[in-house]
Every structure is written in structure tokens, then in C-alpha cells.
Design a protein around this motif. Structure first.
Motif, short mmCIF file in Angstrom:
data_model
loop_
_atom_site.label_atom_id
_atom_site.label_comp_id
_atom_site.label_asym_id
_atom_site.label_seq_id
_atom_site.Cartn_x
_atom_site.Cartn_y
_atom_site.Cartn_z
N LEU A 50 0.83 -1.21 0.00
CA LEU A 50 0.00 0.00 0.00
C LEU A 50 0.87 1.26 0.00
N LYS A 51 1.97 1.20 0.72
CA LYS A 51 2.84 2.36 0.82
C LYS A 51 3.61 2.62 -0.48
N SER A 52 4.01 1.54 -1.16
CA SER A 52 4.90 1.70 -2.31
C SER A 52 4.20 1.72 -3.66
N GLU A 53 2.99 1.21 -3.73
CA GLU A 53 2.33 1.07 -5.04
C GLU A 53 1.06 1.90 -5.14
N LYS A 54 1.09 2.89 -6.00
CA LYS A 54 -0.06 3.76 -6.21
C LYS A 54 -1.26 2.97 -6.75
N ASN A 55 -1.00 1.99 -7.63
CA ASN A 55 -2.10 1.22 -8.22
C ASN A 55 -2.87 0.42 -7.16
N ILE A 56 -2.16 -0.11 -6.18
CA ILE A 56 -2.84 -0.87 -5.13
C ILE A 56 -3.73 0.06 -4.31
N ARG A 57 -3.24 1.25 -4.01
CA ARG A 57 -4.08 2.22 -3.28
C ARG A 57 -5.31 2.57 -4.10
N LEU A 58 -5.13 2.74 -5.39
CA LEU A 58 -6.27 3.06 -6.28
C LEU A 58 -7.27 1.91 -6.29
N HIS A 59 -6.78 0.66 -6.34
CA HIS A 59 -7.67 -0.50 -6.30
C HIS A 59 -8.43 -0.56 -4.98
N CYS A 60 -7.77 -0.25 -3.88
CA CYS A 60 -8.45 -0.28 -2.57
C CYS A 60 -9.55 0.77 -2.49
N ILE A 61 -9.26 1.97 -2.95
CA ILE A 61 -10.27 3.03 -2.94
C ILE A 61 -11.45 2.64 -3.84
N SER A 62 -11.14 2.12 -5.03
CA SER A 62 -12.19 1.69 -5.95
C SER A 62 -13.03 0.58 -5.34
N ILE A 77 -17.13 -9.06 -4.50
CA ILE A 77 -15.97 -9.22 -3.63
C ILE A 77 -14.97 -10.20 -4.25
N ILE A 78 -15.46 -11.26 -4.88
CA ILE A 78 -14.56 -12.21 -5.55
C ILE A 78 -13.84 -11.52 -6.72
N ALA A 79 -14.58 -10.74 -7.50
CA ALA A 79 -13.97 -10.03 -8.62
C ALA A 79 -12.92 -9.04 -8.13
N ILE A 80 -13.25 -8.30 -7.07
CA ILE A 80 -12.31 -7.34 -6.50
C ILE A 80 -11.07 -8.05 -5.96
N SER A 81 -11.28 -9.15 -5.26
CA SER A 81 -10.13 -9.85 -4.68
C SER A 81 -9.23 -10.42 -5.77
N ASN A 82 -9.79 -10.85 -6.90
CA ASN A 82 -8.96 -11.33 -8.01
C ASN A 82 -8.00 -10.24 -8.49
N VAL A 83 -8.50 -9.03 -8.63
CA VAL A 83 -7.66 -7.91 -9.07
C VAL A 83 -6.60 -7.60 -8.01
N MET A 84 -7.01 -7.57 -6.75
CA MET A 84 -6.07 -7.25 -5.67
C MET A 84 -4.97 -8.31 -5.58
N VAL A 85 -5.34 -9.58 -5.66
CA VAL A 85 -4.34 -10.66 -5.60
C VAL A 85 -3.37 -10.55 -6.78
N ALA A 86 -3.90 -10.31 -7.97
CA ALA A 86 -3.03 -10.15 -9.13
C ALA A 86 -2.06 -8.98 -8.93
N GLU A 87 -2.56 -7.89 -8.37
CA GLU A 87 -1.71 -6.71 -8.14
C GLU A 87 -0.63 -7.00 -7.09
N PHE A 88 -1.00 -7.70 -6.02
CA PHE A 88 0.00 -8.05 -5.00
C PHE A 88 1.06 -9.00 -5.57
N ILE A 89 0.65 -9.98 -6.36
CA ILE A 89 1.62 -10.89 -6.97
C ILE A 89 2.53 -10.13 -7.93
N ASN A 90 1.96 -9.24 -8.71
CA ASN A 90 2.74 -8.41 -9.63
C ASN A 90 3.78 -7.60 -8.86
N THR A 91 3.36 -6.98 -7.77
CA THR A 91 4.28 -6.16 -6.97
C THR A 91 5.39 -7.02 -6.37
N GLY A 92 5.03 -8.18 -5.81
CA GLY A 92 6.04 -9.07 -5.24
C GLY A 92 7.04 -9.55 -6.28
#
Length: 129
Positions: free
Chosen positions: A24-36, A58-73
Motif C-alpha cells: 500500500l505504501k509503495s504502489e499507487k495502483n494498489i491504493r487506487l484499487h483499494c479506494i475503488s 468481492i470475488i472479482a475485487i479480490s482477483n484484481v487485488m491478488v493479481a496486483e499483489f503478486i505483480n508487486t512481489g
């Protein structure tokens, strides 16, 4: 048996929480996904969507969030291993991971349009089907 000491469940959750905070601190896209995500769920509640539809959102949102976290990692891991040096293969791996985020986002948007579209039509007393 692992040569590393077992850290226990509490430390496992602490490490996971630290990972979420770092992302959340390092990735602007993850913050944007959380707000959305927050706004989508709020809008779904305001429209009084069924529990089933909210679960689908919630399943659709979590799919995007998981993909974003994996991408960041993956990006952090590759940058650490290759010490931020350019490599065509590293660039390809990062592009593929970013592509996974885009695909998840597109399908989630389609799900959102279908679910919210039918709710909005119902709100204005128009039968969608």
C-alpha cells in the motif's frame, strides 16, 4: 524439516500484514484499487444488492487485488535478484505479470457492469431481461 526456525502463526500474520502495508505504501495502483473497491462495495450496499451479488463483486475485487499483489512481489523480487539491471527476460516477466492485472481488471469491470447495470435498470423500474 526446514533449516529455518518455525515462526509460528502470529508472526506469519504479522509478516503478511507488513507485506500489505509495504504494498500500500509503495504502489499507487494498489491504493487506487483499494479506494475503488471501497466505493464499489459502498455503491452495492446503497443499491441494496443481494448478498450473492455482493459476494460476486468481492470475488472479482479480490482477483484484481491478488493479481496486483503478486505483480508487486514479482517486481520487487526480480529487482532484488537482478539489482535493477536491465534484462529483456526480466522485462518480459514484469510485463506478463502486469498483463495478468489488466486481464483481471477487465473481467472484473465486465462483472461490475453486468451486476450494476441490472441493478440500476431495476432501480428505474426497467426490466433488463
Amino acid at each position: 524439516m526446514s533449516k529455518f526456525k518455525s515462526q509460528g502463526y502470529l508472526n506469519t500474520f504479522k509478516n503478511a500484514g507488513r507485506g500489505v502495508r509495504l504494498s500500500l505504501k509503495s504502489e499507487k495502483n494498489i491504493r487506487l484499487h483499494c479506494i475503488s473497491a471501497f466505493l464499489v462495495i459502498l455503491f452495492a450496499l446503497l443499491l441494496k444488492m443481494s448478498v450473492t451479488k455482493i459476494c460476486i463483486l468481492i470475488i472479482a475485487i479480490s482477483n484484481v487485488m491478488v493479481a496486483e499483489f503478486i505483480n508487486t512481489g514479482l517486481e520487487f523480487g526480480l529487482d532484488a535478484v537482478f539489482k535493477n539491471r536491465y534484462s529483456k527476460l526480466v522485462g518480459m516477466a514484469k510485463d506478463i505479470a502486469a498483463g495478468a492485472v489488466i486481464v483481471a481488471s477487465i473481467f472484473s469491470a465486465i462483472i461490475g457492469v453486468l451486476l450494476f447495470g441490472s441493478e440500476i435498470l431495476k432501480y428505474f423500474s426497467i426490466q433488463p431481461y
